[in-house]
Structure formats: structure tokens, C-alpha cells
Design a protein around this motif. Structure first.
Motif, PDB file in Angstrom:
ATOM      1  N   ALA A  76      43.619  50.889  43.432  1.00 40.75           N
ATOM      2  CA  ALA A  76      44.680  50.070  42.853  1.00 40.75           C
ATOM      3  C   ALA A  76      44.277  48.601  42.826  1.00 40.75           C
ATOM      4  O   ALA A  76      44.559  47.889  41.856  1.00 40.75           O
ATOM      5  CB  ALA A  76      45.969  50.253  43.651  1.00 40.75           C
ATOM      6  N   LEU A  77      43.615  48.157  43.878  1.00 45.59           N
ATOM      7  CA  LEU A  77      43.160  46.767  43.923  1.00 45.59           C
ATOM      8  C   LEU A  77      42.199  46.467  42.774  1.00 45.59           C
ATOM      9  O   LEU A  77      42.338  45.448  42.083  1.00 45.59           O
ATOM     10  CB  LEU A  77      42.487  46.484  45.272  1.00 45.59           C
ATOM     11  N   VAL A  78      41.266  47.363  42.532  1.00 45.41           N
ATOM     12  CA  VAL A  78      40.292  47.143  41.456  1.00 45.41           C
ATOM     13  C   VAL A  78      40.960  47.229  40.093  1.00 45.41           C
ATOM     14  O   VAL A  78      40.721  46.390  39.216  1.00 45.41           O
ATOM     15  CB  VAL A  78      39.127  48.161  41.570  1.00 45.41           C
ATOM     16  N   VAL A  79      41.824  48.235  39.893  1.00 45.90           N
ATOM     17  CA  VAL A  79      42.465  48.423  38.587  1.00 45.90           C
ATOM     18  C   VAL A  79      43.387  47.252  38.258  1.00 45.90           C
ATOM     19  O   VAL A  79      43.510  46.861  37.100  1.00 45.90           O
ATOM     20  CB  VAL A  79      43.226  49.773  38.558  1.00 45.90           C
ATOM     21  N   ALA A  81      42.959  44.134  39.636  1.00 46.82           N
ATOM     22  CA  ALA A  81      42.172  42.895  39.681  1.00 46.82           C
ATOM     23  C   ALA A  81      41.335  42.672  38.421  1.00 46.82           C
ATOM     24  O   ALA A  81      41.123  41.519  38.032  1.00 46.82           O
ATOM     25  CB  ALA A  81      41.263  42.904  40.904  1.00 46.82           C
ATOM     26  N   ILE A  82      40.859  43.736  37.779  1.00 49.32           N
ATOM     27  CA  ILE A  82      39.982  43.547  36.617  1.00 49.32           C
ATOM     28  C   ILE A  82      40.693  42.822  35.471  1.00 49.32           C
ATOM     29  O   ILE A  82      40.150  41.836  34.953  1.00 49.32           O
ATOM     30  CB  ILE A  82      39.360  44.884  36.178  1.00 49.32           C
ATOM     31  N   GLY A  99      37.518  36.619  23.173  1.00 51.57           N
ATOM     32  CA  GLY A  99      38.461  37.266  22.255  1.00 51.57           C
ATOM     33  C   GLY A  99      38.055  38.673  21.875  1.00 51.57           C
ATOM     34  O   GLY A  99      38.704  39.285  21.030  1.00 51.57           O
ATOM     35  N   ALA A 100      36.996  39.201  22.464  1.00 51.09           N
ATOM     36  CA  ALA A 100      36.526  40.548  22.124  1.00 51.09           C
ATOM     37  C   ALA A 100      37.581  41.582  22.481  1.00 51.09           C
ATOM     38  O   ALA A 100      38.220  41.509  23.527  1.00 51.09           O
ATOM     39  CB  ALA A 100      35.217  40.843  22.847  1.00 51.09           C
ATOM     40  N   ALA A 101      37.741  42.548  21.596  1.00 55.16           N
ATOM     41  CA  ALA A 101      38.819  43.530  21.759  1.00 55.16           C
ATOM     42  C   ALA A 101      38.555  44.502  22.908  1.00 55.16           C
ATOM     43  O   ALA A 101      39.466  44.881  23.618  1.00 55.16           O
ATOM     44  CB  ALA A 101      39.005  44.302  20.467  1.00 55.16           C
ATOM     45  N   GLY A 102      37.324  44.914  23.131  1.00 53.93           N
ATOM     46  CA  GLY A 102      37.044  45.935  24.125  1.00 53.93           C
ATOM     47  C   GLY A 102      36.504  45.411  25.431  1.00 53.93           C
ATOM     48  O   GLY A 102      35.873  46.156  26.179  1.00 53.93           O
ATOM     49  N   LEU A 103      36.748  44.160  25.745  1.00 56.94           N
ATOM     50  CA  LEU A 103      36.169  43.567  26.952  1.00 56.94           C
ATOM     51  C   LEU A 103      36.684  44.247  28.215  1.00 56.94           C
ATOM     52  O   LEU A 103      35.901  44.589  29.103  1.00 56.94           O
ATOM     53  CB  LEU A 103      36.478  42.066  26.992  1.00 56.94           C
ATOM     54  N   GLU A 104      37.981  44.498  28.282  1.00 61.73           N
ATOM     55  CA  GLU A 104      38.551  45.143  29.475  1.00 61.73           C
ATOM     56  C   GLU A 104      38.033  46.576  29.625  1.00 61.73           C
ATOM     57  O   GLU A 104      37.656  46.992  30.716  1.00 61.73           O
ATOM     58  CB  GLU A 104      40.071  45.136  29.387  1.00 61.73           C
ATOM     59  N   THR A 105      37.989  47.305  28.529  1.00 63.93           N
ATOM     60  CA  THR A 105      37.489  48.688  28.567  1.00 63.93           C
ATOM     61  C   THR A 105      36.019  48.721  28.971  1.00 63.93           C
ATOM     62  O   THR A 105      35.605  49.579  29.767  1.00 63.93           O
ATOM     63  CB  THR A 105      37.669  49.359  27.194  1.00 63.93           C
ATOM     64  N   MET A 106      35.237  47.783  28.448  1.00 59.96           N
ATOM     65  CA  MET A 106      33.819  47.718  28.791  1.00 59.96           C
ATOM     66  C   MET A 106      33.629  47.397  30.278  1.00 59.96           C
ATOM     67  O   MET A 106      32.793  47.993  30.953  1.00 59.96           O
ATOM     68  CB  MET A 106      33.113  46.663  27.946  1.00 59.96           C
ATOM     69  N   ILE A 112      33.046  51.785  36.694  1.00 60.67           N
ATOM     70  CA  ILE A 112      32.932  53.219  36.961  1.00 60.67           C
ATOM     71  C   ILE A 112      31.472  53.632  37.098  1.00 60.67           C
ATOM     72  O   ILE A 112      31.110  54.390  38.001  1.00 60.67           O
ATOM     73  CB  ILE A 112      33.652  54.032  35.866  1.00 60.67           C
ATOM     74  N   VAL A 113      30.612  53.129  36.223  1.00 59.60           N
ATOM     75  CA  VAL A 113      29.181  53.444  36.322  1.00 59.60           C
ATOM     76  C   VAL A 113      28.608  52.917  37.639  1.00 59.60           C
ATOM     77  O   VAL A 113      27.840  53.604  38.317  1.00 59.60           O
ATOM     78  CB  VAL A 113      28.412  52.879  35.107  1.00 59.60           C
TER      79      VAL A 113
END
Length: 132
Positions: A76-79, A81-82, A99-106, A112-113
Motif C-alpha cells: 500500500a505504501l508503494v502503490v 507513494a508512486i 506530460g507523458a500519458a503512460g508515465l505512472e504505468t511505466m 514490479i520488474v
């Protein structure tokens, strides 16, 4: 019972009863939490619990580690905090990258990796066991 059913049975613990009790307690607490959440929010619909929330909860358990209770806290802390770190760092990043759209997903993918490579048991790790 979770670690070694044979040892638990040898100690006289009824395995089926213990598993049933754990299932009933888990279901009852989940129902209570859902009722309290619905009361707090005031309105509950299936759209609130979509695929994104399911992935976020799985990612929380995966990053923190599913074998220990403290893993939920670390996950929860990591999810949480990111996204906060991204919003704070967006002022320091170049405008195109901020402003990149996928920055959080990346960034979640990179975390995870990193967890898979460096801590396969999750951030909470695994309790040390006696010599086997």
C-alpha cells in the motif's frame, strides 16, 4: 495449518474445521468492510470496482508480498507513494516527459520488474524458518 497441514494434524488440530473457520471469518470481515464502505460512501455501484482497481489490489499484494500481513502495508505504501512521487517530480522533469500519458504505468511496471528481480517474495520478504 497454512505452513504444514501434517504437522498441524499431528498436534490435534482439526484441519477442515480450521480452514472453514478461516474462510467464514474472512468472508464475514469482508462483508462488514463492504457494508461500512457503502455506508461511508452513500452509494455503491459496480463501476466503482472495475478492472483498474482489481489490478491495483493485485499489484499491492504482489509488491508487498502475499505471505505476510506486513506485505499489505508495504504494498500500500508503494502503490500510494508512486503517484505522489510522480506529481512531486513532474516539476523537475522536462515538460515532454512530465506530460507523458503512460508515465505512472511505466513506473509501476518498473517497480514490479525490480521486485521480481530483487525481492521475489515481495518487499516484506519471508519469515526465517528453522533449519530444515
Amino acid at each position: 495449518v497454512r505452513e504444514d497441514e501434517v504437522a498441524a494434524a499431528a498436534c490435534g488440530i482439526d484441519i477442515a474445521r480450521t480452514k472453514t473457520l478461516a474462510f467464514v471469518l474472512g468472508g464475514g470481515l469482508s462483508g462488514l468492510a463492504g457494508a461500512l464502505y457503502a455506508h461511508w460512501i452513500g452509494f455503491v455501484s459496480p463501476e466503482q470496482f472495475g478492472l483498474a482497481l482489481s489490478f491495483e489490489l493485485l499489484m499491492l499484494a504482489f509488491i508487498g508480498g502475499a505471505r505476510q500481513l506486513s506485505g499489505a502495508l508495504w504494498g500500500a505504501l508503494v502503490v500510494v507513494a508512486i503517484p505522489q512521487a510522480i506529481s512531486l517530480a513532474s516539476d523537475l522533469l522536462p515538460p515532454d516527459l512530465a506530460g507523458a500519458a503512460g508515465l505512472e504505468t511505466m513506473l509501476f511496471g518498473a517497480v514490479i520488474v525490480a521486485v521480481i528481480l530483487l525481492r521475489p517474495q515481495g518487499l516484506a520478504g519471508e519469515r526465517s524458518r528453522g533449519a530444515t
